[in-house]
Write a protein that holds these residues in place. Structure first.
Motif, PDB file in Angstrom:
ATOM      1  N   PHE A   1       7.919 -72.701   6.997  1.00 17.96           N
ATOM      2  CA  PHE A   1       7.616 -72.987   8.399  1.00 17.96           C
ATOM      3  C   PHE A   1       8.679 -72.347   9.286  1.00 17.96           C
ATOM      4  O   PHE A   1       9.875 -72.390   8.970  1.00 17.96           O
ATOM      5  CB  PHE A   1       7.614 -74.508   8.587  1.00 17.96           C
TER       6      PHE A   1
ATOM      7  N   GLN B   1      10.345 -73.673  16.416  1.00 20.49           N
ATOM      8  CA  GLN B   1      10.516 -73.092  17.744  1.00 20.49           C
ATOM      9  C   GLN B   1      11.928 -72.619  18.011  1.00 20.49           C
ATOM     10  O   GLN B   1      12.155 -71.713  18.815  1.00 20.49           O
ATOM     11  CB  GLN B   1      10.144 -74.139  18.799  1.00 20.49           C
TER      12      GLN B   1
ATOM     13  N   TRP C   1      12.295 -74.650   6.458  1.00 23.73           N
ATOM     14  CA  TRP C   1      12.273 -74.071   7.802  1.00 23.73           C
ATOM     15  C   TRP C   1      13.072 -72.770   7.747  1.00 23.73           C
ATOM     16  O   TRP C   1      14.232 -72.759   7.318  1.00 23.73           O
ATOM     17  CB  TRP C   1      12.937 -75.000   8.804  1.00 23.73           C
TER      18      TRP C   1
ATOM     19  N   TRP D   1       3.511 -70.701   8.298  1.00 26.97           N
ATOM     20  CA  TRP D   1       3.208 -71.349   9.577  1.00 26.97           C
ATOM     21  C   TRP D   1       4.296 -70.968  10.580  1.00 26.97           C
ATOM     22  O   TRP D   1       5.490 -71.128  10.306  1.00 26.97           O
ATOM     23  CB  TRP D   1       3.159 -72.857   9.348  1.00 26.97           C
ATOM     24  N   VAL D   2       3.887 -70.452  11.730  1.00 27.00           N
ATOM     25  CA  VAL D   2       4.800 -70.161  12.834  1.00 27.00           C
ATOM     26  C   VAL D   2       4.438 -71.100  13.970  1.00 27.00           C
ATOM     27  O   VAL D   2       3.319 -71.051  14.496  1.00 27.00           O
ATOM     28  CB  VAL D   2       4.704 -68.693  13.290  1.00 27.00           C
ATOM     29  N   GLU D   3       5.371 -71.957  14.340  1.00 26.70           N
ATOM     30  CA  GLU D   3       5.058 -72.988  15.326  1.00 26.70           C
ATOM     31  C   GLU D   3       4.630 -72.410  16.659  1.00 26.70           C
ATOM     32  O   GLU D   3       3.639 -72.838  17.241  1.00 26.70           O
ATOM     33  CB  GLU D   3       6.265 -73.908  15.527  1.00 26.70           C
ATOM     34  N   GLN D   4       5.390 -71.433  17.173  1.00 27.41           N
ATOM     35  CA  GLN D   4       5.137 -70.925  18.517  1.00 27.41           C
ATOM     36  C   GLN D   4       5.174 -69.401  18.531  1.00 27.41           C
ATOM     37  O   GLN D   4       6.188 -68.805  18.911  1.00 27.41           O
ATOM     38  CB  GLN D   4       6.166 -71.478  19.504  1.00 27.41           C
TER      39      GLN D   4
ATOM     40  N   ILE E   1       0.492 -74.980  23.837  1.00 27.22           N
ATOM     41  CA  ILE E   1       1.105 -74.127  22.827  1.00 27.22           C
ATOM     42  C   ILE E   1       0.074 -73.816  21.745  1.00 27.22           C
ATOM     43  O   ILE E   1      -0.555 -74.716  21.194  1.00 27.22           O
ATOM     44  CB  ILE E   1       2.338 -74.806  22.201  1.00 27.22           C
ATOM     45  N   ARG E   2      -0.067 -72.539  21.442  1.00 27.06           N
ATOM     46  CA  ARG E   2      -0.891 -72.121  20.313  1.00 27.06           C
ATOM     47  C   ARG E   2       0.012 -71.918  19.100  1.00 27.06           C
ATOM     48  O   ARG E   2       1.038 -71.254  19.191  1.00 27.06           O
ATOM     49  CB  ARG E   2      -1.647 -70.832  20.647  1.00 27.06           C
ATOM     50  N   THR E   3      -0.380 -72.512  17.998  1.00 27.07           N
ATOM     51  CA  THR E   3       0.365 -72.352  16.759  1.00 27.07           C
ATOM     52  C   THR E   3      -0.438 -71.457  15.821  1.00 27.07           C
ATOM     53  O   THR E   3      -1.665 -71.377  15.926  1.00 27.07           O
ATOM     54  CB  THR E   3       0.646 -73.732  16.117  1.00 27.07           C
TER      55      THR E   3
ATOM     56  N   HIS F   1      -1.030 -70.071  11.684  1.00 28.42           N
ATOM     57  CA  HIS F   1      -0.772 -70.417  10.289  1.00 28.42           C
ATOM     58  C   HIS F   1      -1.662 -69.586   9.372  1.00 28.42           C
ATOM     59  O   HIS F   1      -2.741 -69.107   9.766  1.00 28.42           O
ATOM     60  CB  HIS F   1      -1.049 -71.906  10.038  1.00 28.42           C
TER      61      HIS F   1
ATOM     62  N   PRO G   1       4.525 -80.607  15.758  1.00 23.62           N
ATOM     63  CA  PRO G   1       4.068 -80.424  14.369  1.00 23.62           C
ATOM     64  C   PRO G   1       4.605 -81.520  13.455  1.00 23.62           C
ATOM     65  O   PRO G   1       5.787 -81.840  13.481  1.00 23.62           O
ATOM     66  CB  PRO G   1       4.664 -79.057  13.990  1.00 23.62           C
TER      67      PRO G   1
END
Length: 528
Positions: free
Chosen positions: A33, A36, A234, A254-257, A503-505, A507, A520
């Motif tokens: 992951f 941000q 992370w 997965w990229v949060e932001q 915010i678009r996440t 994955h 998240p």
């Protein structure tokens, strides 16, 4: 287009050095992951930084938690009872709760944790003002004695956003609330792997095999928190292009932001999904230091408010796609019951640099230095600090833009000294709309001064109105008081709103089960 091309071109070279550290042989055993921002503060009670609250949801648990309708539900609690006069609450812990060090979770741990949380959190401070005693009647029963009834007690204990009332062992909860707790021991679904923590590079969590989830399905922060991955890593990748390249190549899951400029590229990749996990949206804000010159003068603060052009701020971080942002000049989120705009002349159009310049000249501003602390590694915040620095220079302010990483901003914004002694004047941030929903939860409108949120807005009148709002049982009266609080905070420039957004996440489609919520969550997500 030029900015997007540059970012994509730079990604390949940057990622070449990052990939070997990220690649994992057992891909289904580890969720990789990209958060941000870097995790520098480990104590989610000491700081309201969202990245630290996210860390908190991995490690800690809460007595109550909200569902998708924002209703409090038992979490660590089995249930509760209330005395006939509504002044004594008994909360019974469910069986089988243990901390990561093997010790059982006791009511004494919970009482001490709540007492510490209530010294830092704005909603907690309101609750604490009516608490006579945080205690325990036995090892599984928390006893909260009130000076008078407090109908919103469960709402406070289920608070989903900063600062979340996480539970830690009593020996840690007894540490002064203004001092960071350095030892990370919770009872949540994952435990923090201290030996593998490298700030600025990697954070590691291991599944807590002793955790017993609730039996009902998860729903936002409530319900069964099932950990499907034995390990979560992370990876701190402050360059957005590098993070995007890592996601596309499958080196992270997965990229949060992801940067808004890179969303179209990610959408064209059939192996990547784009989602909005927080349907409530978020508010971007500018926070001024009310304790020190020049912003201890309301007229100077009002001049700054007049300089703000919200579309310019939103476009600086999110681009021109108005489907993911809107103007919102209310200090309660627009589209919610108390989200009323244009209550103050300093927060309504027309706003311009000319009006701001004239207001600054009329304020008596003496050229005091304005230090803007600003992160270079946070794409949703950094451009706002740069924009503010430019606009304030253009209206005649003496501005220093102090650019560092986000972790340093988080550490520095607690300082109350003048700028000459390491203090600050302005920082920018954002938070979930749920954190600013009403006068009880929002730190943006409260005026307790030095005991309040960073910026330390002081207004006895605001405190009186908020207490009246809490005491008002009639909805029309609450709406009227909320408007008065909103207008007062706008007139005083307690906080400057910069816009409301989503915010678009992003994955890999190799994972599924991402939970909706204010941030998240680590539970529910699993291999597809």
């Amino acid at each position: 287009m030029e900015r997007r091309t540059l970012l994509q071109g730079a990604a390949a070279a940057a990622f070449a050095s990052a990939a070997p550290a990220i690649a994992q042989p057992a891909r289904t055993a580890t969720l990789r992951f990209v958060p941000q921002a870097n995790l520098t503060a480990l104590d989610p009670i000491w700081t309201s930084a969202i990245v630290t609250q996210m860390h908190g949801y991995h490690v800690y648990d809460t007595l109550y938690a909200v569902d998708g309708n924002q209703q409090p539900k038992p979490q660590m609690a089995q249930g509760h009872s209330v005395s006939p006069d509504f002044r004594v609450w008994h909360i019974r812990l469910r069986e089988g709760l243990r901390f990561h060090d093997g010790e059982p979770v006791r009511a004494q741990d919970c009482a001490a944790s709540l007492e510490r949380w209530a010294k830092r959190d704005p909603f907690g401070q309101i609750l604490a003002s009516v608490v006579d005693r945080w205690g325990a009647s036995d090892d599984r029963t928390i006893e909260i004695r009130l000076k008078r009834p407090f109908p919103l007690l469960l709402d406070a204990l289920a608070k989903p956003d900063a600062n979340v009332p996480f539970v830690m062992p009593e020996r840690l909860a007894r540490i002064d609330a203004n001092t960071q707790v350095s030892e990370v021991v919770g009872s949540g679904p994952y435990r923090f792997v201290r030996d593998e923590f490298v700030s600025g590079s990697r954070v590691v969590y291991a599944k807590n095999d002793a955790y017993v989830p609730r039996q009902e399905p998860s729903d936002w922060a409530s319900g069964g928190k099932v950990a499907h991955f034995p390990r979560i890593e992370w990876h701190i990748l402050p360059d957005p292009a590098t993070a995007s390249a890592a996601l596309q190549s499958g080196e992270v899951d997965w990229v949060e932001q992801p940067l808004s400029d890179l969303i179209p590229t990610l959408q064209r990749n059939r192996n990547i999904g784009i989602d909005i996990l927080n349907p409530a949206g978020l508010l971007s804000i500018m926070r001024l230091n009310h304790l020190q010159a020049p912003f201890n003068d309301v007229k100077v603060r009002q001049a700054v408010a007049l300089s703000v052009d919200q579309p310019e701020y939103m476009q600086a971080t999110l681009g021109s796609d108005r489907s993911v942002w809107r103007e919102c000049r209310s200090l309660f989120p627009c589209g919610t019951p108390f989200g009323v705009e244009d209550l103050s002349e300093y927060n309504r159009a027309p706003r311009s640099l000319d009006r701001a310049r004239a207001a600054l000249q009329a304020s008596g501003y003496k050229g005091e230095k304005v230090v803007i602390i600003n992160p270079t590694d946070f794409p949703l915040i950094g451009p706002h600090g740069q924009l503010t620095a430019d606009r304030l220079r253009r209206i005649g302010m003496n501005v220093e833009l102090a650019e560092t990483d986000w972790g340093t901003v988080v550490q520095r914004r607690v300082r109350k000294e003048p700028v000459e002694q390491g203090g600050w004047s302005i920082f920018h941030t954002y938070g979930s709309s749920l954190a600013y929903l009403n006068p009880a939860v929002s730190s943006l409108v409260k005026g307790p001064g030095a005991n309040g949120w960073f910026g330390w807005y002081t207004s006895p009148r605001a405190e009186e109105l908020i207490q009246a709002w809490l005491d008002a049982g009639e909805p029309d009266r609450q709406r009227s008081l909320a408007n008065e609080i909103n207008k007062l905070a706008q007139d005083d420039v307690a906080t400057i709103p910069l816009g409301q957004f989503y915010i678009r996440t992003a994955h890999r489609r190799s994972i599924t089960g991402l939970a909706k919520g204010s941030m998240p969550y680590p539970w529910g997500v699993r291999p597809a």
